[in-house]
Motif scaffolding. Structure first.
Motif, PDB file in Angstrom:
ATOM      1  N   VAL A   1       0.844  -1.191   0.000  1.00  0.00           N
ATOM      2  CA  VAL A   1       0.000   0.000   0.000  1.00  0.00           C
ATOM      3  C   VAL A   1       0.883   1.247   0.000  1.00  0.00           C
ATOM      4  O   VAL A   1       1.872   1.321   0.741  1.00  0.00           O
TER       5      VAL A   1
ATOM      6  N   ARG B   1      -4.905   4.572   4.477  1.00  0.00           N
ATOM      7  CA  ARG B   1      -5.558   4.139   3.246  1.00  0.00           C
ATOM      8  C   ARG B   1      -6.955   4.773   3.138  1.00  0.00           C
ATOM      9  O   ARG B   1      -7.660   4.937   4.126  1.00  0.00           O
TER      10      ARG B   1
ATOM     11  N   GLY C   1     -11.360  -3.874  -0.302  1.00  0.00           N
ATOM     12  CA  GLY C   1     -11.865  -4.110   1.040  1.00  0.00           C
ATOM     13  C   GLY C   1     -12.516  -5.468   1.163  1.00  0.00           C
ATOM     14  O   GLY C   1     -12.476  -6.266   0.221  1.00  0.00           O
TER      15      GLY C   1
ATOM     16  N   TRP D   1     -11.937  -3.607   5.005  1.00  0.00           N
ATOM     17  CA  TRP D   1     -10.764  -3.307   5.790  1.00  0.00           C
ATOM     18  C   TRP D   1     -11.016  -3.625   7.260  1.00  0.00           C
ATOM     19  O   TRP D   1     -12.156  -3.754   7.697  1.00  0.00           O
ATOM     20  N   SER D   2      -9.920  -3.713   8.008  1.00  0.00           N
ATOM     21  CA  SER D   2     -10.005  -3.938   9.450  1.00  0.00           C
ATOM     22  C   SER D   2      -9.017  -3.009  10.142  1.00  0.00           C
ATOM     23  O   SER D   2      -8.161  -2.389   9.498  1.00  0.00           O
TER      24      SER D   2
ATOM     25  N   ASP E   1      -5.555  -3.789   9.331  1.00  0.00           N
ATOM     26  CA  ASP E   1      -5.003  -3.134   8.143  1.00  0.00           C
ATOM     27  C   ASP E   1      -4.483  -1.741   8.493  1.00  0.00           C
ATOM     28  O   ASP E   1      -3.417  -1.324   8.021  1.00  0.00           O
ATOM     29  N   LEU E   2      -5.245  -0.995   9.295  1.00  0.00           N
ATOM     30  CA  LEU E   2      -4.795   0.339   9.693  1.00  0.00           C
ATOM     31  C   LEU E   2      -3.529   0.251  10.544  1.00  0.00           C
ATOM     32  O   LEU E   2      -2.616   1.081  10.407  1.00  0.00           O
TER      33      LEU E   2
ATOM     34  N   ASP F   1      -0.682  -0.096   8.260  1.00  0.00           N
ATOM     35  CA  ASP F   1      -0.294   1.199   7.688  1.00  0.00           C
ATOM     36  C   ASP F   1       0.579   1.974   8.671  1.00  0.00           C
ATOM     37  O   ASP F   1       1.632   2.513   8.309  1.00  0.00           O
TER      38      ASP F   1
ATOM     39  N   GLU G   1     -14.967   2.396   1.701  1.00  0.00           N
ATOM     40  CA  GLU G   1     -14.525   1.204   2.423  1.00  0.00           C
ATOM     41  C   GLU G   1     -14.310   1.477   3.908  1.00  0.00           C
ATOM     42  O   GLU G   1     -14.238   0.536   4.710  1.00  0.00           O
TER      43      GLU G   1
ATOM     44  N   SER H   1     -16.445  -0.250   6.457  1.00  0.00           N
ATOM     45  CA  SER H   1     -16.252  -1.673   6.766  1.00  0.00           C
ATOM     46  C   SER H   1     -15.368  -1.902   7.985  1.00  0.00           C
ATOM     47  O   SER H   1     -15.250  -3.043   8.459  1.00  0.00           O
ATOM     48  N   LEU H   2     -14.744  -0.869   8.520  1.00  0.00           N
ATOM     49  CA  LEU H   2     -13.777  -1.037   9.601  1.00  0.00           C
ATOM     50  C   LEU H   2     -14.402  -1.617  10.869  1.00  0.00           C
ATOM     51  O   LEU H   2     -13.736  -2.309  11.639  1.00  0.00           O
TER      52      LEU H   2
END
Length: 294
Positions: free
Chosen positions: A45, A89, A99, A101-102, A105-106, A109, A218, A221-222
């Motif tokens: 990413v 992101r 996505g 995403w969770s 994922d953050l 990043d 997206e 979706s977190l």
């Protein structure tokens, strides 16, 4: 994959903005922001990043949901050394990978930026605080000092006001109309700041940034899973932490700030009213810098 609302940012060169005569009339245009860069993380990413300051230590700053680099920079104005600000992101010019995403994922990043810059300290705001908590639950020894500013609930359950705020903001960005975006953003300002030079300056900057860069759907979706599946893992953190909350903030309940402070063995500061970055900015900046500079 759901697309980013708004025009996708190019990899370089000038970014064109649509003409919109419904936007707020402000007189003076906003000044251009500092030059940022796109950096590729080990995950693949690419995120937009800004490095300021000089020397050591390095501190990484993680913004909140639908936030940006400009809105996070005031919290680091008194922090010594170098400061790394970035867009998660789906924000700014950062990538929009498929996505859902969770918070894992953050956290990836955040970890990627911290590793590339060598950051040993971190500050997270709201959603960014959730990502920081996820990272600490996975690797409690990654940072020596952390600040969690207005932490949001970590159990995957959002206050209704938070869900409504995001839906309204996404709809306004999708419309492309500056006036509609301004209405959504203005709702976040304290009443005393609206229709003031400071309020208009902030509003112009945010409208221009959201029109230019868009915002990914997206992000909704977190919250399909808890940000931190087992918060007891945070007890393994052995660094120093400062947790800052506010009374009367329904999106960032002060009870969560108190719970996190207990888990992390952190210093806790609860302000007596929300929007403290507007109402008590200098004291807040001094508190953050004093803690991180120690």
């Amino acid at each position: 994959m759901r697309a980013r609302f708004g025009p996708p940012p190019p990899d370089g060169g000038p970014r064109l903005q649509r003409v919109d005569r419904t936007g707020p009339r402000s007189g003076r245009p906003t000044l251009p922001g500092p030059a940022t860069e796109l950096v590729a993380l080990p995950s693949g990413v690419r995120v937009e990043q800004l490095i300021t300051g000089a020397g050591d230590p390095m501190t990484v700053f993680a913004h909140g949901l639908a936030g940006d680099i400009a809105g996070t920079r005031p919290l680091g104005s008194g922090v010594a050394g170098r400061r790394a600000f970035f867009h998660f992101r789906g924000h700014g010019r950062s990538d929009v990978p498929p996505g859902p995403w969770s918070f894992g994922d953050l956290a990836a990043d955040l970890r990627g930026v911290a590793d590339l810059t060598g950051a040993g300290r971190a500050l997270g705001v709201s959603m960014g605080a959730g990502a920081l908590c996820r990272l600490l639950a996975e690797t409690p020894d990654r940072f020596e000092r952390v600040v969690l500013y207005l932490p949001a609930p970590l159990d995957g359950r959002r206050p209704a006001a938070a869900a409504q705020r995001l839906r309204r903001l996404l709809a306004s960005v999708e419309s492309g109309e500056a006036a509609m975006i301004a209405d959504a953003v203005e709702a976040e300002l304290p009443a005393a700041v609206r229709n003031t030079p400071a309020g208009w300056s902030y509003l112009r900057q945010r409208v221009e940034q959201l029109q230019r860069d868009g915002l990914s759907a997206e992000l909704e979706s977190l919250w399909s899973a808890p940000a931190v599946p087992d918060v007891s893992l945070l007890r393994a953190f052995r660094g120093r932490a400062l947790v800052i909350g506010c009374l009367g903030d329904e999106i960032h309940p002060s009870s969560w700030a108190a719970q996190l402070a207990e888990l992390l063995g952190a210093d806790l500061q609860i302000y007596d009213r929300p929007t403290v970055l507007w109402t008590n900015r200098q004291e807040l900046r001094d508190r953050v810098s004093t803690f991180l500079n120690a």
